[in-house]
Design a protein around this motif. Structure first.
Motif, PDB file in Angstrom:
ATOM      1  N   SER A 180       0.831  -1.207   0.000  1.00 14.06           N
ATOM      2  CA  SER A 180       0.000   0.000   0.000  1.00 14.06           C
ATOM      3  C   SER A 180       0.864   1.255   0.000  1.00 14.06           C
ATOM      4  CB  SER A 180      -0.918  -0.005   1.220  1.00 14.06           C
ATOM      5  OG  SER A 180      -1.734  -1.160   1.236  1.00 14.06           O
ATOM      6  N   TYR A 225      -5.512   4.132   6.978  1.00 20.90           N
ATOM      7  CA  TYR A 225      -5.044   2.753   6.814  1.00 20.90           C
ATOM      8  C   TYR A 225      -4.813   2.075   8.163  1.00 20.90           C
ATOM      9  CZ  TYR A 225      -2.284  -1.253   5.423  1.00 20.90           C
ATOM     10  OH  TYR A 225      -1.815  -2.537   5.251  1.00 20.90           O
ATOM     11  N   GLU A 285      -6.385  -1.333   9.419  1.00 17.67           N
ATOM     12  CA  GLU A 285      -5.522  -2.453   9.809  1.00 17.67           C
ATOM     13  C   GLU A 285      -5.775  -2.884  11.244  1.00 17.67           C
ATOM     14  OE1 GLU A 285      -0.853  -2.874  10.830  1.00 17.67           O
ATOM     15  OE2 GLU A 285      -1.288  -2.246   8.768  1.00 17.67           O
TER      16      GLU A 285
END
Length: 379
Positions: A254, A314, A318
């Motif tokens: 990513s 993110y 996560e």
């Protein structure tokens, strides 16, 4: 009368012979060097003090040995942990018909290739940026000299003379010593990495033999149960390693995609940094995000803001979606237990404790469920 006296003499002669033979028989039964004396009195104050002193000396010797060998023991523990985590890959290759020696070689070469790729990705940016900084130092000095405000401050506070007086032999010696210390740290880091790599390869090659040797030390009546529990724990450790590596690779990919879209310098190096730091629980992802965001701000203000917003989003995904699902399927540890274990591991043993905290929690849960709880229910 004579016959009676003779009879009495005949009666006394065997008794005298028996009495003469009794000491010989006792010496024969007692041994060549005589009968042993009474045992030592263990409750004697001298014996108690002597045994206590010997026990303290042995305990201190063991403690000193462990303290002196702590660094090597940590390296051995890391290598064994990595070997356990990489063993599922070897088992998968063996199921495909690959001999164990070739399977170990394939896994070892893959690890070496990944390490080499990471080093190759990180070293050129560092060398290039350092070279550019050294080359631009004269320009920076000239720009400072042309600044009127800087010149006034230099003259007012007599900075030139103070800097000249500070640059004495002791300062230069300390600086050289610092450079030598940094070189020693780098050399020690490289040595530790090579040591862990070599030990990991040896442990992977002889993993089955080490495991069977450990099982042979368990009593035969409990060997089957210990084997089943230990194999399950080793499976959970391997599953945790696979899950952690998968999450780290996803974070690195990513980051690489973000860096490519924004046009940041060295996207692969940034991806490697994020993937490596993401292996550290709790603080690793934040550390990688800060590094990439600083690189983005160095490029432009908009790039830095985009990087910061991306990593904030993110990390939420996560932490609350990817990580719990992966660990729940692989290790089967609850979110609360994982967070508490990671915090305790960091507080007690640093980064190493954070890495092994979740597998240890999984092992403790298995032992509690299969050993402790049935034992309590049977009482």
């Amino acid at each position: 009368m004579w016959r009676i006296r003779v009879a009495r003499e005949d009666d006394e002669t065997p008794q005298a012979e028996d009495e003469a033979l009794e000491p010989v028989a006792e010496d024969h039964l007692a041994g060549r060097f005589g009968r042993p004396g009474p045992p030592l009195d263990r409750r004697n104050p001298f014996m108690i003090g002597l045994l206590g002193g010997l026990g303290l000396a042995v305990a201190y010797g063991i403690f000193s040995g462990l303290r002196n060998a702590a660094g090597i023991l940590v390296l051995i523990f890391i290598a064994l942990f990595l070997a356990i985590g990489l063993n599922p890959a070897i088992v998968r290759l063996r199921r495909w018909g690959v001999p164990r020696g070739f399977a170990v070689a394939i896994v070892a070469l893959t690890v070496v290739a990944l390490l080499t790729g990471g080093i190759v990705a990180l070293i050129p940016p560092l060398v290039q940026q350092t070279t550019q900084l050294v080359e631009n130092v004269p320009e920076y000095i000239q720009s400072l000299q042309r600044n009127q405000t800087i010149n006034e401050l230099v003259q007012r506070y007599d900075i030139v003379n103070r800097v000249s007086s500070a640059l004495n032999a002791g300062t230069v010696g300390n600086a050289v010593g610092g450079v030598v210390g940094v070189g020693r740290v780098l050399a020690g880091t490289v040595f530790n990495m090579l040591t862990v790599l070599v030990l990991t390869i040896y442990f992977m090659a002889s993993f089955d033999r080490i495991r069977e040797t450990g099982y042979s030390l368990v009593p035969a009546s409990r060997r089957v149960r210990v084997r089943l529990l230990t194999d399950e724990i080793l499976t959970k450790v391997g599953a945790y390693m696979v899950g952690a590596l998968s999450i780290a690779v996803l974070a690195g990919a990513s980051t690489w995609l973000l860096a490519v879209i924004l046009g940041l310098a060295y996207p692969f190096a940034l991806a490697v940094v994020v993937a490596i730091t993401d292996l550290i629980p709790q603080i690793g992802a934040t550390l990688g995000a800060v590094i990439v965001s600083l690189v983005g701000f160095a490029s432009s203000l908009s790039d830095g803001i985009v990087c910061a917003v991306f990593f904030i989003l993110y990390q939420q995904i996560e932490n609350y979606l990817i990580y719990p699902n992966v660990m729940r399927r692989s290790v089967k540890v609850s979110d609360v237990a994982a967070v508490v274990a990671a915090l305790l591991g960091v507080a007690l043993f640093g980064v190493i404790g954070a890495l092994v905290a979740i597998p240890m929690v999984a092992a403790i849960q298995l032992i509690m469920r299969e050993v402790v709880v049935p034992s309590q229910e049977a009482r």
